[in-house]
Structure formats: C-alpha cells, structure tokens
Scaffold this motif. Structure first.
Motif: not given
Length: 310
Positions: A51-52, A45, A48, A58-60
């Motif tokens: 990353l966001r 979490r 994520a 968050t779609d790598e």
C-alpha cells in the motif's frame, strides 16, 4: 496447504481457517487449517508495504477519502459448477440468485434481515460488486467429491481471467466444512490456487439447514478479498487488522442477539459476514472492511500481470 474456509464448527479436516456450523472450539484446530498470529502479522505487513509503495501511505481512511483507493470496484465473476453426473447440478437461475446475494451483501442491502430485532442495523456498502461473466458445468466424480484434494487440476482446467477475476466453484465440500478460499497475499507463487470453493448445498435455497442463503460464498469471498475472521487472534492485537471490528475471542454460533467475549469497547460483531453465525443472522460488513477489501484489490489483484499472480 493453508487457506481459508467456512466450516461447520466441529473438528473434521479442514484445509485452512474455516467457518463451521457448530463450534466447540475457538478456531484453533490442530490440523493446520487456521492462521497463526505470526502469519497474520506477516500478511498485514506485506499489505502495508504494498500500500505504501503504491500510494505513499498506509492510512486507508485517508487514502479512501482522497479517492486514491478506488471508491467502487466491479469484480468479474465466473461460476464453475462441479457435479458427479447426478448431484450438484445448478440452474442458471440458482447461479444468478447467488450472485444477487453477493451484491446485496457487499452493497450493504442485507440489513432488512434484521427487522425482527431491536438492534438498528447499519450495514456498510463496501463499494465492491460482482459481474457474472459466465457459468459452466463439469462432470467429474473425484473433483466433485474431493475438491480440495484436486484443487490444482480443477483450477488449471477451469479458471478464467487473470488475478482480478474471481472464479467460484461449487462442489460437495461437506457438512463439516462449507467452503474454502485463499488470501490475496498468497496469489503470487501459488499458480492455480486463486479461487473460492463452496458447497453447492449452501447456495440460496440449498439443503443445509441454517446455511442455505448464499452467505457461505459471501464469507469465503471475503477471504479472497483480504479479510480475516472477526475472531482472528482472539482478544489480542491486531485482531483481524480492521480498526472498526471489535476484538472477539470466540466465533459466533447460532443467532445470538449479542455477546461480548473481550474487554474493551464494543460488543462482538455477531452479525458480521466474516463471523460464523447462521446465514439468517449474517448481514453486515463495516466501513473499515469495505476500505480494506478495495485496498487489497488495488494492490494485489487489479492491474497485476497474470504472470506474477496465481
């Protein structure tokens, strides 16, 4: 102190989740050396959220396709050789050979090891490579014999570079436990605990049977880059959190041609470098693992001020 370690699979005292050479358990020891599902969930979490915050999603896979996650990353590397004055010394050639193994493993070039098998191997190029910036040698009996107990003073004295530099230490970690590491989520607030330690006998040409081709360092560095064991969480979601590594209930021991320990599609990733197989049978990362480690490097280690990371 939790972390991650590659260990010979007998019990013994391990500081973290670990790779062992003989496993009679499902990597759920009672000494606190593994991650709980709650810990893994919290770490995923946090990743994520970062990353966001950095990339707006968050779609790598999509982020990698758009080259928002860097397609290639070169990691500066320092190797610190610990000795007791007689044991543990490594030549410059041995250090360079270890680095060559790392670059082959992360570049998807270990698949040649599988030629004797019927299985077609398609090891992924993770997009990560390692540049040896330097190596040094330190003689200290206590540090050499008990690197986990002295990890803070070792790293305080020897570590080079910032959070984006990998410091790899070699010492007499032991035969039950081959090495240990920490995850990028733990860099902040843990000064001095940001490197990777492996047993010097696990390097290419070392004296540990089945574990002397340099894959211990590749495995432990995988944790430093943000990967969990492929058997993490067993058959339960989220597994290791990577979408193209099948769930795996038990670590792989030895060199099986195949095994399947969980329901659902796919067989166990027995040749994955984040499993526990013999070095001769470990040769692949998946494309998803490659995206994950580049994303982890981007949000936790690249461009992070030294004051905010260990």
């Amino acid at each position: 102190m939790p972390g991650s370690a590659r260990v010979h699979p007998t019990y013994g005292t391990a500081p973290s989740c670990a790779r062992r050479t003989t496993v009679t358990r499902s990597e759920r020891p009672t000494d606190g050396d593994t991650l709980t599902p709650d810990q893994i969930g919290a770490m995923l979490r946090d990743f994520a959220a970062r990353l966001r915050a950095r990339y707006g999603g968050t779609d790598e896979r999509a982020l990698a396709a758009a080259h928002r996650i860097p397609p290639r990353i070169v990691v500066p590397l320092w190797v610190h050789v610990l000795t007791d004055g007689q044991n543990g010394r490594l030549s410059r050639a041995a250090v360079e050979q270890q680095v060559a193994v790392l670059n082959a493993a992360y570049g998807g070039r270990l698949a040649g090891a599988a030629r004797s098998t019927a299985r077609r191997v398609q090891a992924a190029d993770t997009g990560v490579s390692f540049r040896l910036d330097g190596a040094d040698e330190t003689t200290n009996v206590q540090w050499f014999q008990r690197p986990h107990d002295y990890r803070i003073p070792i790293e305080a004295a020897l570590a080079r570079g910032g959070p984006g530099t990998l410091n790899l230490y070699t010492a007499a970690v032991g035969f039950d436990m081959l090495g240990f590491s920490t995850f990028p989520q733990w860099a902040r607030g843990r000064p001095g605990l940001g490197g990777v330690v492996v047993d010097y006998r696990s390097l290419p040409g070392g004296t540990f049977p089945h574990f002397n081709r340099g894959l211990t360092a590749a495995h432990e560095i995988g944790h430093w880059l943000g990967l969990f064991h492929t058997f993490e969480n067993g058959c339960q979601p989220p597994g290791d959190g990577v979408d193209d590594t099948p769930y795996e209930a038990l670590p792989t021991i030895g060199c099986p041609a195949s095994k399947k320990t969980c329901p659902g599609p796919g067989t166990d990733p027995v040749h994955n470098i984040m499993d526990y197989a013999f070095d001769s049978c470990m040769w692949e990362f998946t494309p998803g693992q490659g995206r994950r480690i580049r994303a982890m490097l981007a949000v936790y280690r690249i461009g992070v001020p030294a004051s905010s990371a260990g």
